[in-house]
Design an enzyme around this catalytic site. Sequence first.
Site, PDB file in Angstrom:
ATOM      1  N   ALA A  64       7.658  41.908  11.610  1.00  0.00           N
ATOM      2  CA  ALA A  64       8.708  41.658  12.592  1.00  0.00           C
ATOM      3  C   ALA A  64       8.051  41.649  13.968  1.00  0.00           C
ATOM      4  O   ALA A  64       6.976  42.250  14.157  1.00  0.00           O
ATOM      5  CB  ALA A  64       9.770  42.746  12.495  1.00  0.00           C
ATOM      6  N   GLU A 112       7.744  42.281   3.295  1.00  0.00           N
ATOM      7  CA  GLU A 112       9.138  42.340   2.839  1.00  0.00           C
ATOM      8  C   GLU A 112       9.673  40.943   2.517  1.00  0.00           C
ATOM      9  O   GLU A 112      10.421  40.772   1.556  1.00  0.00           O
ATOM     10  CB  GLU A 112       9.994  43.031   3.908  1.00  0.00           C
ATOM     11  N   GLU A 139       4.763  50.299   9.269  1.00  0.00           N
ATOM     12  CA  GLU A 139       5.812  50.761  10.200  1.00  0.00           C
ATOM     13  C   GLU A 139       5.645  52.198  10.673  1.00  0.00           C
ATOM     14  O   GLU A 139       5.858  52.482  11.850  1.00  0.00           O
ATOM     15  CB  GLU A 139       7.192  50.583   9.556  1.00  0.00           C
TER      16      GLU A 139
HETATM   17  N1  DAK Z   1       4.660  40.955  16.494  1.00  0.00           N
HETATM   18  C1  DAK Z   1       4.396  40.273  17.623  1.00  0.00           C
HETATM   19  N2  DAK Z   1       3.220  39.688  17.888  1.00  0.00           N
HETATM   20  C2  DAK Z   1       2.255  39.811  16.979  1.00  0.00           C
HETATM   21  C3  DAK Z   1       2.453  40.522  15.762  1.00  0.00           C
HETATM   22  C4  DAK Z   1       3.733  41.114  15.538  1.00  0.00           C
HETATM   23  N3  DAK Z   1       4.037  41.763  14.414  1.00  0.00           N
HETATM   24  N4  DAK Z   1       1.303  40.481  15.060  1.00  0.00           N
HETATM   25  C5  DAK Z   1       0.438  39.770  15.802  1.00  0.00           C
HETATM   26  N5  DAK Z   1       1.003  39.363  16.939  1.00  0.00           N
HETATM   27  C6  DAK Z   1       0.374  38.599  18.018  1.00  0.00           C
HETATM   28  C7  DAK Z   1      -0.574  39.430  18.830  1.00  0.00           C
HETATM   29  O1  DAK Z   1       0.124  40.178  19.817  1.00  0.00           O
HETATM   30  C8  DAK Z   1      -1.467  38.378  19.425  1.00  0.00           C
HETATM   31  O2  DAK Z   1      -0.780  37.778  20.522  1.00  0.00           O
HETATM   32  P1  DAK Z   1      -1.555  37.440  21.913  1.00  0.00           P
HETATM   33  O3  DAK Z   1      -2.137  38.742  22.365  1.00  0.00           O
HETATM   34  O4  DAK Z   1      -2.630  36.446  21.514  1.00  0.00           O
HETATM   35  O5  DAK Z   1      -0.487  36.878  22.790  1.00  0.00           O
HETATM   36  C9  DAK Z   1      -1.562  37.339  18.349  1.00  0.00           C
HETATM   37  O6  DAK Z   1      -0.441  37.572  17.474  1.00  0.00           O
HETATM   38  C10 DAK Z   1      -2.826  37.463  17.502  1.00  0.00           C
HETATM   39  O7  DAK Z   1      -2.900  38.782  17.055  1.00  0.00           O
HETATM   40  P2  DAK Z   1      -4.218  39.693  17.226  1.00  0.00           P
HETATM   41  O8  DAK Z   1      -4.972  39.295  18.450  1.00  0.00           O
HETATM   42  O9  DAK Z   1      -3.795  41.099  17.118  1.00  0.00           O
HETATM   43  O10 DAK Z   1      -5.055  39.245  15.950  1.00  0.00           O
HETATM   44  P3  DAK Z   1      -6.124  40.132  15.147  1.00  0.00           P
HETATM   45  O11 DAK Z   1      -6.784  39.195  14.212  1.00  0.00           O
HETATM   46  O12 DAK Z   1      -6.983  40.919  16.084  1.00  0.00           O
HETATM   47  O13 DAK Z   1      -5.244  41.174  14.315  1.00  0.00           O
HETATM   48  C11 DAK Z   1      -3.406  41.837  12.888  1.00  0.00           C
HETATM   49  C12 DAK Z   1      -4.381  40.710  13.299  1.00  0.00           C
HETATM   50  C13 DAK Z   1      -2.367  41.280  11.930  1.00  0.00           C
HETATM   51  C14 DAK Z   1      -4.194  42.957  12.159  1.00  0.00           C
HETATM   52  C15 DAK Z   1      -2.766  42.425  14.173  1.00  0.00           C
HETATM   53  O14 DAK Z   1      -2.196  41.353  14.923  1.00  0.00           O
HETATM   54  C16 DAK Z   1      -1.683  43.407  13.886  1.00  0.00           C
HETATM   55  O15 DAK Z   1      -1.930  44.566  13.560  1.00  0.00           O
HETATM   56  N6  DAK Z   1      -0.417  42.955  14.065  1.00  0.00           N
HETATM   57  C17 DAK Z   1       0.719  43.827  13.909  1.00  0.00           C
HETATM   58  C18 DAK Z   1       0.980  44.049  12.451  1.00  0.00           C
HETATM   59  C19 DAK Z   1       2.137  44.969  12.232  1.00  0.00           C
HETATM   60  O16 DAK Z   1       2.108  46.158  12.597  1.00  0.00           O
HETATM   61  N7  DAK Z   1       3.159  44.423  11.645  1.00  0.00           N
HETATM   62  C20 DAK Z   1       4.337  45.163  11.286  1.00  0.00           C
HETATM   63  C21 DAK Z   1       5.344  45.005  12.326  1.00  0.00           C
HETATM   64  S1  DAK Z   1       6.608  46.182  12.054  1.00  0.00           S
HETATM   65  C22 DAK Z   1      13.678  47.607  11.314  1.00  0.00           C
HETATM   66  C23 DAK Z   1      13.614  46.235  11.280  1.00  0.00           C
HETATM   67  C24 DAK Z   1      12.444  45.624  11.028  1.00  0.00           C
HETATM   68  C25 DAK Z   1      11.291  46.328  10.818  1.00  0.00           C
HETATM   69  C26 DAK Z   1      11.354  47.687  10.864  1.00  0.00           C
HETATM   70  C27 DAK Z   1      12.516  48.335  11.095  1.00  0.00           C
HETATM   71  N8  DAK Z   1      14.871  48.294  11.539  1.00  0.00           N
HETATM   72  C28 DAK Z   1      15.903  47.671  12.324  1.00  0.00           C
HETATM   73  C29 DAK Z   1      15.051  49.614  11.028  1.00  0.00           C
HETATM   74  C30 DAK Z   1      10.060  45.659  10.616  1.00  0.00           C
HETATM   75  C31 DAK Z   1       8.954  46.171  11.091  1.00  0.00           C
HETATM   76  C32 DAK Z   1       7.711  45.434  11.088  1.00  0.00           C
HETATM   77  O17 DAK Z   1       7.530  44.401  10.497  1.00  0.00           O
END
Ligand code: DAK
Length: 266
Positions: A64, A112, A139
């Site tokens: 997300a 998910e 998360e």
């Molecule tokens: N959201 C927004 N932008 C993201 C992103 C994300 N999840 N993942 C990557 N990006 C963006 C980065 O900010 C970056 O943007 P710029 O800086 O270039 O503008 C671009 O994509 C490239 O990412 P990286 O530079 O970080 O690329 P790397 O190869 O270095 O790293 C990575 C890749 C996938 C390991 C890293 O980007 C990363 O860790 N991303 C976050 C992954 C993550 O934590 N995903 C889970 C998100 S939490 C809920 C509803 C929904 C949810 C939970 C609760 N409730 C209402 C209860 C859902 C939660 C999630 O999904």
Amino acid sequence: MTHVLLEKKEHIAVATINRPKALNALNSEVLSDLNELVDIVTADQDIYALVITGSGEKAFVAGADIGEMSTLTKEGGEAFGKHGNDVFRRIETLPIPTIAAVNGFALGGGCELAMACDIILAAGPNAEGKGGAKFGQPEVGLGITPGFGGTQRLARLVSPGMAKQLIYTAKNIKADEALRIGLVNAVYPLEELMPAAEKLAQTIAKNAPIAVRACKKAINDGLQTDMDQAIVIEEKLFGSCFETADQKEGMGAFLEKRKHEPYQNK
Ligand code: DAK
């Protein structure tokens, strides 16, 4: 749809989540596009199977959108979670079979989304051991719980203990480990992933579509109830197939020792 590309090939559809600058992260716009995708695919009786993938080589969906979520209030968080959950539930209960072709990161909402599909195929790392699918629920490392069904679907797909380990540790796993724990059905080199996903979808699409849809409903609905009721669900769906032209053709062709005509979805 702004962030979802849709391509129809014979009786299958391929949807590509296309927000590469943010690694295909799910913001409200992408969630709305996925909702529209469900509307389109449901309305088109000619589509017998759907493949969902991510654009680029790096990500299926990196979760997300953290930027959009970062400023949410409790009410806003619940609304965002409901938006995603409603869309993912609609994907899960689409009448037709769905295949997630996971080409890269499938984290949080990405994992998910894949789990809301019937079958997950994944890309393995390249010859240098880099890239490929990575699954995880990061998360708790961000101070939240999985919000688009992760706690529920992961625990049903793999063992509850394995789901808890993945969710509590927030660690990613690669395609081979995902295969070992039963999260994915098969692993392919990246360049073979989409051909394999499309071939699988085409193979499914060649079978009697109404019967295939009835199988999906029987499995999904049956898993939510006890065996006595589940068997009744199967009996009713089995019975309904005898009202179809495709059943008449399929069994007729067998008895006449000929290949059946292409099924008509009737
Ligand atoms: N959201 C927004 N932008 C993201 C992103 C994300 N999840 N993942 C990557 N990006 C963006 C980065 O900010 C970056 O943007 P710029 O800086 O270039 O503008 C671009 O994509 C490239 O990412 P990286 O530079 O970080 O690329 P790397 O190869 O270095 O790293 C990575 C890749 C996938 C390991 C890293 O980007 C990363 O860790 N991303 C976050 C992954 C993550 O934590 N995903 C889970 C998100 S939490 C809920 C509803 C929904 C949810 C939970 C609760 N409730 C209402 C209860 C859902 C939660 C999630 O999904």
